[in-house]
Design a protein around this motif. Structure first.
Motif, mmCIF file in Angstrom:
data_model
loop_
_atom_site.group_PDB
_atom_site.id
_atom_site.type_symbol
_atom_site.label_atom_id
_atom_site.label_comp_id
_atom_site.label_asym_id
_atom_site.label_seq_id
_atom_site.Cartn_x
_atom_site.Cartn_y
_atom_site.Cartn_z
ATOM 1 N N UNK A 82 -3.247 9.243 17.028
ATOM 2 C CA UNK A 82 -4.376 9.083 15.838
ATOM 3 C C UNK A 82 -4.141 10.150 14.924
ATOM 4 N N UNK A 83 -4.361 11.372 15.487
ATOM 5 C CA UNK A 83 -4.152 12.661 14.547
ATOM 6 C C UNK A 83 -2.834 12.544 13.747
ATOM 7 N N UNK A 84 -1.781 12.281 14.325
ATOM 8 C CA UNK A 84 -0.425 12.251 13.839
ATOM 9 C C UNK A 84 -0.450 11.162 12.692
ATOM 10 N N UNK A 85 -0.933 9.891 13.066
ATOM 11 C CA UNK A 85 -0.899 8.714 11.839
ATOM 12 C C UNK A 85 -1.696 9.108 10.732
ATOM 13 N N UNK A 86 -3.040 9.910 10.994
ATOM 14 C CA UNK A 86 -3.735 10.458 9.784
ATOM 15 C C UNK A 86 -3.016 11.469 9.007
ATOM 16 N N UNK A 87 -2.309 12.193 9.505
ATOM 17 C CA UNK A 87 -1.587 12.894 8.655
ATOM 18 C C UNK A 87 -0.145 12.311 7.772
ATOM 19 N N UNK A 89 -0.474 8.890 6.931
ATOM 20 C CA UNK A 89 -0.922 7.552 6.332
ATOM 21 C C UNK A 89 -2.202 7.872 5.293
ATOM 22 N N UNK A 90 -2.870 8.984 5.730
ATOM 23 C CA UNK A 90 -4.222 9.333 5.181
ATOM 24 C C UNK A 90 -5.258 8.801 6.238
ATOM 25 N N UNK A 92 -8.179 6.978 5.282
ATOM 26 C CA UNK A 92 -8.693 5.571 5.356
ATOM 27 C C UNK A 92 -7.728 4.658 5.645
ATOM 28 N N UNK A 93 -6.451 4.602 5.534
ATOM 29 C CA UNK A 93 -5.502 3.549 6.034
ATOM 30 C C UNK A 93 -5.612 3.733 7.628
ATOM 31 N N UNK A 94 -5.308 4.908 8.135
ATOM 32 C CA UNK A 94 -5.415 5.249 9.734
ATOM 33 C C UNK A 94 -6.821 4.535 10.096
ATOM 34 N N UNK A 95 -7.937 5.041 9.686
ATOM 35 C CA UNK A 95 -9.443 4.381 9.751
ATOM 36 C C UNK A 95 -9.388 2.691 9.762
ATOM 37 N N UNK A 96 -8.597 2.088 9.006
ATOM 38 C CA UNK A 96 -8.691 0.790 8.984
ATOM 39 C C UNK A 96 -7.679 0.124 9.909
ATOM 40 N N UNK A 97 -6.902 0.702 10.421
ATOM 41 C CA UNK A 97 -5.846 0.338 11.321
ATOM 42 C C UNK A 97 -6.654 0.388 12.705
ATOM 43 N N UNK A 98 -7.202 1.405 13.016
ATOM 44 C CA UNK A 98 -8.174 1.645 14.311
ATOM 45 C C UNK A 98 -9.339 0.528 14.029
ATOM 46 N N UNK A 155 7.622 7.970 5.905
ATOM 47 C CA UNK A 155 6.581 8.631 6.724
ATOM 48 C C UNK A 155 5.264 7.638 6.781
ATOM 49 N N UNK A 156 4.940 6.890 5.935
ATOM 50 C CA UNK A 156 4.027 6.065 5.951
ATOM 51 C C UNK A 156 4.228 4.893 7.199
ATOM 52 N N UNK A 157 5.333 4.360 7.253
ATOM 53 C CA UNK A 157 5.552 3.465 8.336
ATOM 54 C C UNK A 157 5.534 3.968 9.553
ATOM 55 N N UNK A 158 6.033 5.182 9.757
ATOM 56 C CA UNK A 158 5.792 6.145 11.028
ATOM 57 C C UNK A 158 4.395 6.132 11.402
ATOM 58 N N UNK A 159 3.668 6.596 10.459
ATOM 59 C CA UNK A 159 2.291 6.723 10.705
ATOM 60 C C UNK A 159 1.645 5.568 11.009
ATOM 61 N N UNK A 160 2.012 4.540 10.519
ATOM 62 C CA UNK A 160 1.446 2.996 11.073
ATOM 63 C C UNK A 160 1.761 2.651 12.439
ATOM 64 N N UNK A 161 3.146 2.976 12.847
ATOM 65 C CA UNK A 161 3.692 2.802 14.144
ATOM 66 C C UNK A 161 2.734 3.620 15.197
ATOM 67 N N UNK A 162 2.376 4.769 14.791
ATOM 68 C CA UNK A 162 1.674 5.761 15.494
ATOM 69 C C UNK A 162 0.119 5.157 15.703
ATOM 70 N N UNK A 163 -0.318 4.675 14.691
ATOM 71 C CA UNK A 163 -1.769 4.023 14.538
ATOM 72 C C UNK A 163 -1.982 2.858 15.783
ATOM 73 N N UNK A 164 -0.712 2.154 15.493
ATOM 74 C CA UNK A 164 -0.857 0.853 16.522
ATOM 75 C C UNK A 164 -0.971 1.172 17.940
#
Length: 317
Positions: A82-87, A89-90, A92-98, A155-164
């Motif tokens: 989660x922390x890696x995803x937030x850094x 994607x930002x 709000x984006x990570x929050x909404x994936x979660x 970087x954004x797509x990597x963050x999405x993968x980490x959030x998933x």
């Protein structure tokens, strides 16, 4: 039920703080933040474990193994992802994936555990899930509108993968944790939260040392062991360890003993709403209209789902 919902709300408000934490120390890798948070969590529970030692002795070896599994997946791995995803994607984006957790957990619980505690009828549950999904889509669309032309999509797509991956960890954790708590009503939620903190400590220490070795090799300029802002880092980790990890887990455990597993899924939305609340307070701005509409849909969907009564599973003879 009402007490359980209030405990889940309190847990969500505390857990929502974790979406702001990585933004306060953006130079720190998510893995180091995860390890630091749970080292702090383990240290916080040491005096609590001493006070609660009589109840902790009642836990069997298999219970400690279960606590170890829950801590590894639901604590260390979840927050590292989660922390890696937030850094990337930002917040709000990570929050909404979660924020998809209410849908994912509810569907998973209905499919896997409905035969134990009763199923929520799909024809009644589907409208609630659709309303929640619309709310998540609205907030996500509002955030995507703010992206600039120089946006780093890799970087954004990597963050999405980490959030998933974080969603996968936290789909497994509350379902497994809730089943254990309802199967062992003789154990207090606070004792189980303390037990998880105890087994987390050695794991987190080893994880922290491994991350330091990796950083020393890949980023030799990074100041170890506490980074370029040691005071802020230590205070933040201690605060998150106490409030988000131990106290939040205590409240969630109390909710899990009072509310059926299929209802706990929608209640996870409190974490999403709190994460958005703290994020916009940190930004010192009001959410845009589309975001506000999405938040309204989330609340309506959760209330709708909570009003559905589980139906007992009938086995044919």
């Amino acid at each position: 039920m009402l007490a359980g919902i209030l405990f889940a709300l309190a847990a969500g408000l505390m857990w929502g703080l974790i979406f702001v934490g990585p933004l306060l120390i953006p130079d720190y890798p998510g893995t180091l933040q995860s390890a630091g948070r749970y080292v702090a969590f383990g240290l916080v529970v040491l005096p609590l474990a001493w006070l609660d030692r009589r109840r902790l002795r009642q836990l069997a070896r298999k219970d400690w193994i279960e606590a170890l599994k829950l801590s590894l997946i639901g604590n260390l791995l979840y927050y590292a992802f989660l922390a890696s995803a937030i850094q990337r994607t930002g917040a709000p984006i990570s929050t909404m994936i979660i924020g998809t957790l209410p849908v994912v957990i509810t569907v998973t619980a209905n499919l896997c555990y409905g035969h134990l505690e009763g199923r929520l009828p799909w024809r009644k549950l589907t409208p609630a899930l659709l309303i929640i999904a619309v709310g998540l889509a609205c907030v996500n669309a509002a955030e995507l509108q703010t992206l600039g032309p120089d946006f780093d999509w890799s970087r954004y797509l990597t963050g999405l993968g980490l959030a998933v991956l974080a969603v996968a960890c936290w789909t497994w954790y509350p379902l497994r944790n809730g089943l254990w708590l309802r199967a062992h009503p003789q154990h207090k939620p606070s004792s189980w939260a303390t037990a998880q903190g105890l087994v987390t400590l050695p794991l987190a220490i080893v994880f922290y040392l491994l991350v330091c070795v990796q950083l020393h090799w890949q980023q030799p300029a990074f100041a170890l062991p506490f980074g370029p802002q040691p005071q802020r880092f230590l205070l933040l980790m201690l605060g998150i360890g106490l409030i988000c990890s131990w106290l939040g887990t205590l409240c969630w455990n109390a909710a899990s003993q009072r509310v059926p597993t299929v209802i706990m899924g929608p209640l996870i939305v409190f974490e999403t709403l709190a994460g958005l609340l703290w994020t916009f307070l940190w930004r010192q701005s009001w959410p845009p209209l589309l975001t506000a509409l999405g938040i309204g849909c989330l609340i309506i969907g959760v209330i709708y789902a909570m009003r559905i009564k589980p139906q007992p599973h009938i086995t044919a003879v």
